[in-house]
Design a protein around this motif. Structure first.
Motif, PDB file in Angstrom:
ATOM      1  N   GLN A 130     -43.825  42.045  -7.821  1.00 43.90           N
ATOM      2  CA  GLN A 130     -43.339  42.687  -9.034  1.00 43.90           C
ATOM      3  C   GLN A 130     -44.569  43.213  -9.783  1.00 43.90           C
ATOM      4  O   GLN A 130     -45.557  42.492  -9.915  1.00 43.90           O
ATOM      5  N   CYS A 131     -44.509  44.448 -10.257  1.00 44.77           N
ATOM      6  CA  CYS A 131     -45.698  45.069 -10.856  1.00 44.77           C
ATOM      7  C   CYS A 131     -45.416  45.609 -12.252  1.00 44.77           C
ATOM      8  O   CYS A 131     -44.347  46.171 -12.516  1.00 44.77           O
ATOM      9  N   ARG A 132     -46.394  45.435 -13.112  1.00 41.74           N
ATOM     10  CA  ARG A 132     -46.416  46.065 -14.429  1.00 41.74           C
ATOM     11  C   ARG A 132     -47.783  46.723 -14.570  1.00 41.74           C
ATOM     12  O   ARG A 132     -48.801  46.101 -14.263  1.00 41.74           O
ATOM     13  N   TRP A 133     -47.802  47.985 -15.046  1.00 40.92           N
ATOM     14  CA  TRP A 133     -49.034  48.769 -14.922  1.00 40.92           C
ATOM     15  C   TRP A 133     -49.389  49.540 -16.187  1.00 40.92           C
ATOM     16  O   TRP A 133     -48.514  50.044 -16.902  1.00 40.92           O
ATOM     17  N   SER A 134     -50.688  49.640 -16.449  1.00 47.04           N
ATOM     18  CA  SER A 134     -51.220  50.501 -17.515  1.00 47.04           C
ATOM     19  C   SER A 134     -52.415  51.267 -16.961  1.00 47.04           C
ATOM     20  O   SER A 134     -52.876  51.005 -15.850  1.00 47.04           O
ATOM     21  N   ALA A 135     -52.928  52.203 -17.760  1.00 47.40           N
ATOM     22  CA  ALA A 135     -54.018  53.069 -17.307  1.00 47.40           C
ATOM     23  C   ALA A 135     -55.361  52.550 -17.793  1.00 47.40           C
ATOM     24  O   ALA A 135     -55.485  52.085 -18.935  1.00 47.40           O
ATOM     25  N   CYS A 136     -56.379  52.666 -16.951  1.00 47.61           N
ATOM     26  CA  CYS A 136     -57.717  52.213 -17.333  1.00 47.61           C
ATOM     27  C   CYS A 136     -58.535  53.326 -17.983  1.00 47.61           C
ATOM     28  O   CYS A 136     -59.660  53.092 -18.427  1.00 47.61           O
ATOM     29  N   ASN A 137     -57.974  54.527 -18.051  1.00 49.69           N
ATOM     30  CA  ASN A 137     -58.675  55.665 -18.635  1.00 49.69           C
ATOM     31  C   ASN A 137     -57.666  56.497 -19.409  1.00 49.69           C
ATOM     32  O   ASN A 137     -56.590  56.811 -18.888  1.00 49.69           O
ATOM     33  N   ILE A 138     -57.989  56.864 -20.640  1.00 46.65           N
ATOM     34  CA  ILE A 138     -57.008  57.558 -21.490  1.00 46.65           C
ATOM     35  C   ILE A 138     -56.762  58.998 -21.065  1.00 46.65           C
ATOM     36  O   ILE A 138     -55.806  59.621 -21.538  1.00 46.65           O
ATOM     37  N   TYR A 139     -57.599  59.545 -20.187  1.00 47.07           N
ATOM     38  CA  TYR A 139     -57.450  60.945 -19.794  1.00 47.07           C
ATOM     39  C   TYR A 139     -57.013  61.155 -18.352  1.00 47.07           C
ATOM     40  O   TYR A 139     -56.711  62.280 -17.958  1.00 47.07           O
ATOM     41  N   SER A 140     -57.005  60.123 -17.527  1.00 48.65           N
ATOM     42  CA  SER A 140     -56.816  60.334 -16.084  1.00 48.65           C
ATOM     43  C   SER A 140     -55.371  60.210 -15.614  1.00 48.65           C
ATOM     44  O   SER A 140     -55.067  60.489 -14.459  1.00 48.65           O
ATOM     45  N   THR A 141     -54.459  59.807 -16.490  1.00 52.88           N
ATOM     46  CA  THR A 141     -53.069  59.610 -16.064  1.00 52.88           C
ATOM     47  C   THR A 141     -52.390  60.934 -15.750  1.00 52.88           C
ATOM     48  O   THR A 141     -52.477  61.891 -16.522  1.00 52.88           O
ATOM     49  N   GLN A 142     -51.690  60.982 -14.615  1.00 51.93           N
ATOM     50  CA  GLN A 142     -50.821  62.113 -14.304  1.00 51.93           C
ATOM     51  C   GLN A 142     -49.444  61.756 -14.863  1.00 51.93           C
ATOM     52  O   GLN A 142     -48.760  60.866 -14.352  1.00 51.93           O
ATOM     53  N   ASN A 143     -49.040  62.466 -15.898  1.00 52.60           N
ATOM     54  CA  ASN A 143     -47.791  62.128 -16.591  1.00 52.60           C
ATOM     55  C   ASN A 143     -46.587  62.132 -15.667  1.00 52.60           C
ATOM     56  O   ASN A 143     -45.699  61.283 -15.772  1.00 52.60           O
ATOM     57  N   GLU A 144     -46.538  63.107 -14.770  1.00 56.77           N
ATOM     58  CA  GLU A 144     -45.389  63.205 -13.878  1.00 56.77           C
ATOM     59  C   GLU A 144     -45.341  62.041 -12.890  1.00 56.77           C
ATOM     60  O   GLU A 144     -44.269  61.568 -12.504  1.00 56.77           O
ATOM     61  N   VAL A 145     -46.514  61.546 -12.478  1.00 59.11           N
ATOM     62  CA  VAL A 145     -46.563  60.400 -11.560  1.00 59.11           C
ATOM     63  C   VAL A 145     -46.128  59.127 -12.283  1.00 59.11           C
ATOM     64  O   VAL A 145     -45.383  58.304 -11.741  1.00 59.11           O
ATOM     65  N   ALA A 146     -46.584  58.966 -13.518  1.00 61.56           N
ATOM     66  CA  ALA A 146     -46.144  57.814 -14.314  1.00 61.56           C
ATOM     67  C   ALA A 146     -44.625  57.830 -14.481  1.00 61.56           C
ATOM     68  O   ALA A 146     -43.965  56.786 -14.398  1.00 61.56           O
ATOM     69  N   ALA A 147     -44.065  59.016 -14.684  1.00 59.86           N
ATOM     70  CA  ALA A 147     -42.613  59.148 -14.820  1.00 59.86           C
ATOM     71  C   ALA A 147     -41.901  58.769 -13.517  1.00 59.86           C
ATOM     72  O   ALA A 147     -40.864  58.097 -13.538  1.00 59.86           O
ATOM     73  N   ALA A 148     -42.468  59.179 -12.389  1.00 63.42           N
ATOM     74  CA  ALA A 148     -41.870  58.849 -11.087  1.00 63.42           C
ATOM     75  C   ALA A 148     -41.877  57.346 -10.845  1.00 63.42           C
ATOM     76  O   ALA A 148     -40.916  56.781 -10.314  1.00 63.42           O
ATOM     77  N   LEU A 149     -42.967  56.689 -11.223  1.00 65.34           N
ATOM     78  CA  LEU A 149     -43.034  55.236 -11.074  1.00 65.34           C
ATOM     79  C   LEU A 149     -41.998  54.550 -11.967  1.00 65.34           C
ATOM     80  O   LEU A 149     -41.331  53.600 -11.555  1.00 65.34           O
TER      81      LEU A 149
END
Length: 530
Positions: free
Chosen positions: A171-190
């Motif tokens: 089971q996974c819960r996730w956040s980003a380690c960099n405020i600029y590197s997140t791909q918004n569409e990928v986060a939405a897919a997850l």
């Protein structure tokens, strides 16, 4: 003797005459239409001039976005698909649910999930080794019962890793380690797939820590494994949730910054869980750090600045594996490269590779580009920044944003001008400009892309490290920091060889006996330097 006029072909003269009449009729018809048209249509050019003279706030933002996108658009973290209609609304203020009715996530826009899914599928094509590991171990579920809280870059490639961990039972819960590197569409897919992800591109510092806290702090769910990139998640759990930290079965850390923090905890006797140092594994150092940066440094600089490197003077601070990769790429394009180093061995390597080793103060007035990749703090200080030439480009290829003293630039006498996405001109009172990229954060993942295949190597290493720590019998690993077992490094490498149609030579029994090795490895001792 004069030549007679050319005789027209039969019928052609009449056809030309008719065509001329039709053309004239159309011209007069068009002029009549224009004459009768409303005045605004005739004065369209004047209207545009008026619009340019008094642009609205929205107009300015749209223009800025179009300039930015023209230079950085790609299916990457550099140009994540964004619906401009909700740009001004923080994801923390939105109420969103996925198709299953779950709202246990916080992303920019859940509606981007389909686009993000396509990105993940594209990444899977070049991550065959990780997919192979997923298929081999999926039936056994080696991570069944594992509750992994992660803090990494959230890109299509890391999404493949996260979904692999889920497929193996976690089971996974996730956040980003960099405020600029997140791909918004990928986060939405997850999020659409059911992963509790809290991340979006352009988070504030407050958002960053809020997202980490949301991952850790949930009623009825307690993490027992940590996958970190930079040490921020580990630090947060250690400081804010000490009872949770004591029950963690293992930590896997990817970056030099995070590993440094772990060794500090261990030295102080405060590390109460075993940790795996993935950063110093061979598969991370020699492939992700070296080859990935060799390709992505140019990508990030080109997209943000359009700079030509031939003849440019560049100083690279640090000649570790990241520095070696950056220097090789810059040298290949004709740049004049200087190195700064504290380690005499790395400095000697730089000299033997044809680079001049200097102190930063010696060249700071003349260089066109400054790149940091040391993992240290205050490598480039305000004094250095004050002495730089006009239009000098400053960027960081290390994980942390501490290498460049950006805080010292936020003073009243300096003007900040955002000229592109992730590109700021910092202007001195005399008009000098320094071009600062990604506000001193990691250049390649903030401003461009990184090679998927190389990330497959690192992701596979991380997955195996988590499996090893989670399934290790009690007593195998104590409360300390460990390197990845050599056999595991070799296994990760072997999984990626089929992509190149590479065929390993096998030792004979006699050869193995002569070398004192097992025919199946490991083939090198732990102290071997690749």
């Amino acid at each position: 003797m004069s030549m007679p006029d050319a005789m027209p072909l039969p019928g052609v003269g009449e056809e030309l005459k008719q065509a001329k009449e039709i053309e004239d009729a159309e011209k007069y018809s068009f002029m009549a239409t224009v004459t009768k048209a409303p005045k605004k249509q005739i004065q369209f050019a004047d209207d545009m001039q008026e619009f340019s003279r008094f642009p609205t706030k929205t107009g300015r933002r749209s223009l800025s976005r179009s300039i930015s996108q023209s230079s950085t658009d790609s299916y990457s973290s550099a140009a994540s698909y964004t619906d401009s209609s909700d740009d001004e609304v923080s994801p923390r203020e939105k109420q969103q649910t996925n198709s299953k009715g779950s709202s246990t996530f916080c992303v920019k826009n859940i509606k981007q999930a389909e686009f993000g899914r396509r990105e993940i599928e594209i990444a899977e094509q070049d991550m065959s080794a990780l997919i192979s590991l997923r298929k081999r171990a999926q039936g056994e579920k080696p991570l069944a019962g594992a509750k992994i809280v992660g803090c990494t870059h959230i890109t299509a490639q890391t999404a493949v890793l996260i979904e692999t961990l889920c497929a193996l039972g976690a089971q996974c819960r996730w956040s980003a380690c960099n405020i600029y590197s997140t791909q918004n569409e990928v986060a939405a897919a997850l999020a659409e797939a059911g992963v509790a992800v809290f991340a979006w591109k352009g988070e504030s510092e407050d958002d960053f820590w809020w997202c980490i806290d949301r991952c850790v702090n949930m009623d009825g769910w307690q993490a027992n494994m940590i996958l970190d990139d930079g040490g921020d998640l580990t630090h947060w759990v250690y400081k804010k949730y000490p009872n949770v930290f004591k029950k963690i079965r293992g930590i896997v850390e990817e970056s030099v910054t995070g590993v440094h923090r772990l060794y500090q905890l261990s030295k102080a006797g405060k590390l109460c869980v075993p940790a795996m140092n993935v950063n110093d594994s061979v598969t991370k150092q020699k492939f992700d750090n070296l080859y990935c940066c060799r390709e992505s440094i140019l990508d990030g600089l080109k997209r943000t600045t359009d700079v030509m490197f031939g003849g440019k003077q560049v100083v690279v601070c640090g000649y570790g594996e990241v520095g070696k990769g950056c220097c090789a790429a810059l040298k290949a394009l004709g740049a004049i490269v200087y190195i700064t180093e504290i380690d005499p061995i790395c400095a000697l390597q730089a000299c033997m590779d044809g680079f001049r080793v200097v102190k930063l103060n010696e060249v700071i007035r003349q260089v066109d580009v400054v790149i940091t990749c040391t993992g240290n703090k205050n490598v480039v200080t305000r004094e250095h920044l004050d002495r730089m030439k006009n239009s000098c480009i400053v960027c960081n290829m290390g994980h942390s944003n501490t290498e460049i003293d950006v805080t010292s630039l936020r003073t009243p006498e300096l003007t900040w001008e955002r000229v592109r996405s992730q590109v700021d001109h910092v202007i001195w009172p005399d008009g000098k400009r320094v071009v600062l990229l990604a506000e001193g954060r990691l250049l390649n993942l903030s401003c461009s892309t990184v090679p998927t295949f190389v990330l497959s190597i690192t992701a596979t290493t991380q997955a195996l490290a988590l499996i090893e720590l989670y399934n290790a019998p009690e007593g195998r690993y104590k409360q300390d920091v460990y390197l990845l077992p050599k056999k595991m490094d070799e296994y990760v490498a072997s999984l990626h060889l089929p992509s190149f149609d590479a065929h390993l030579t096998e030792l004979t029994d006699d050869q193995a006996k002569y070398l004192g090795l097992n025919k199946n490895g490991p083939f090198k001792p732990n102290y071997y330097r690749y």
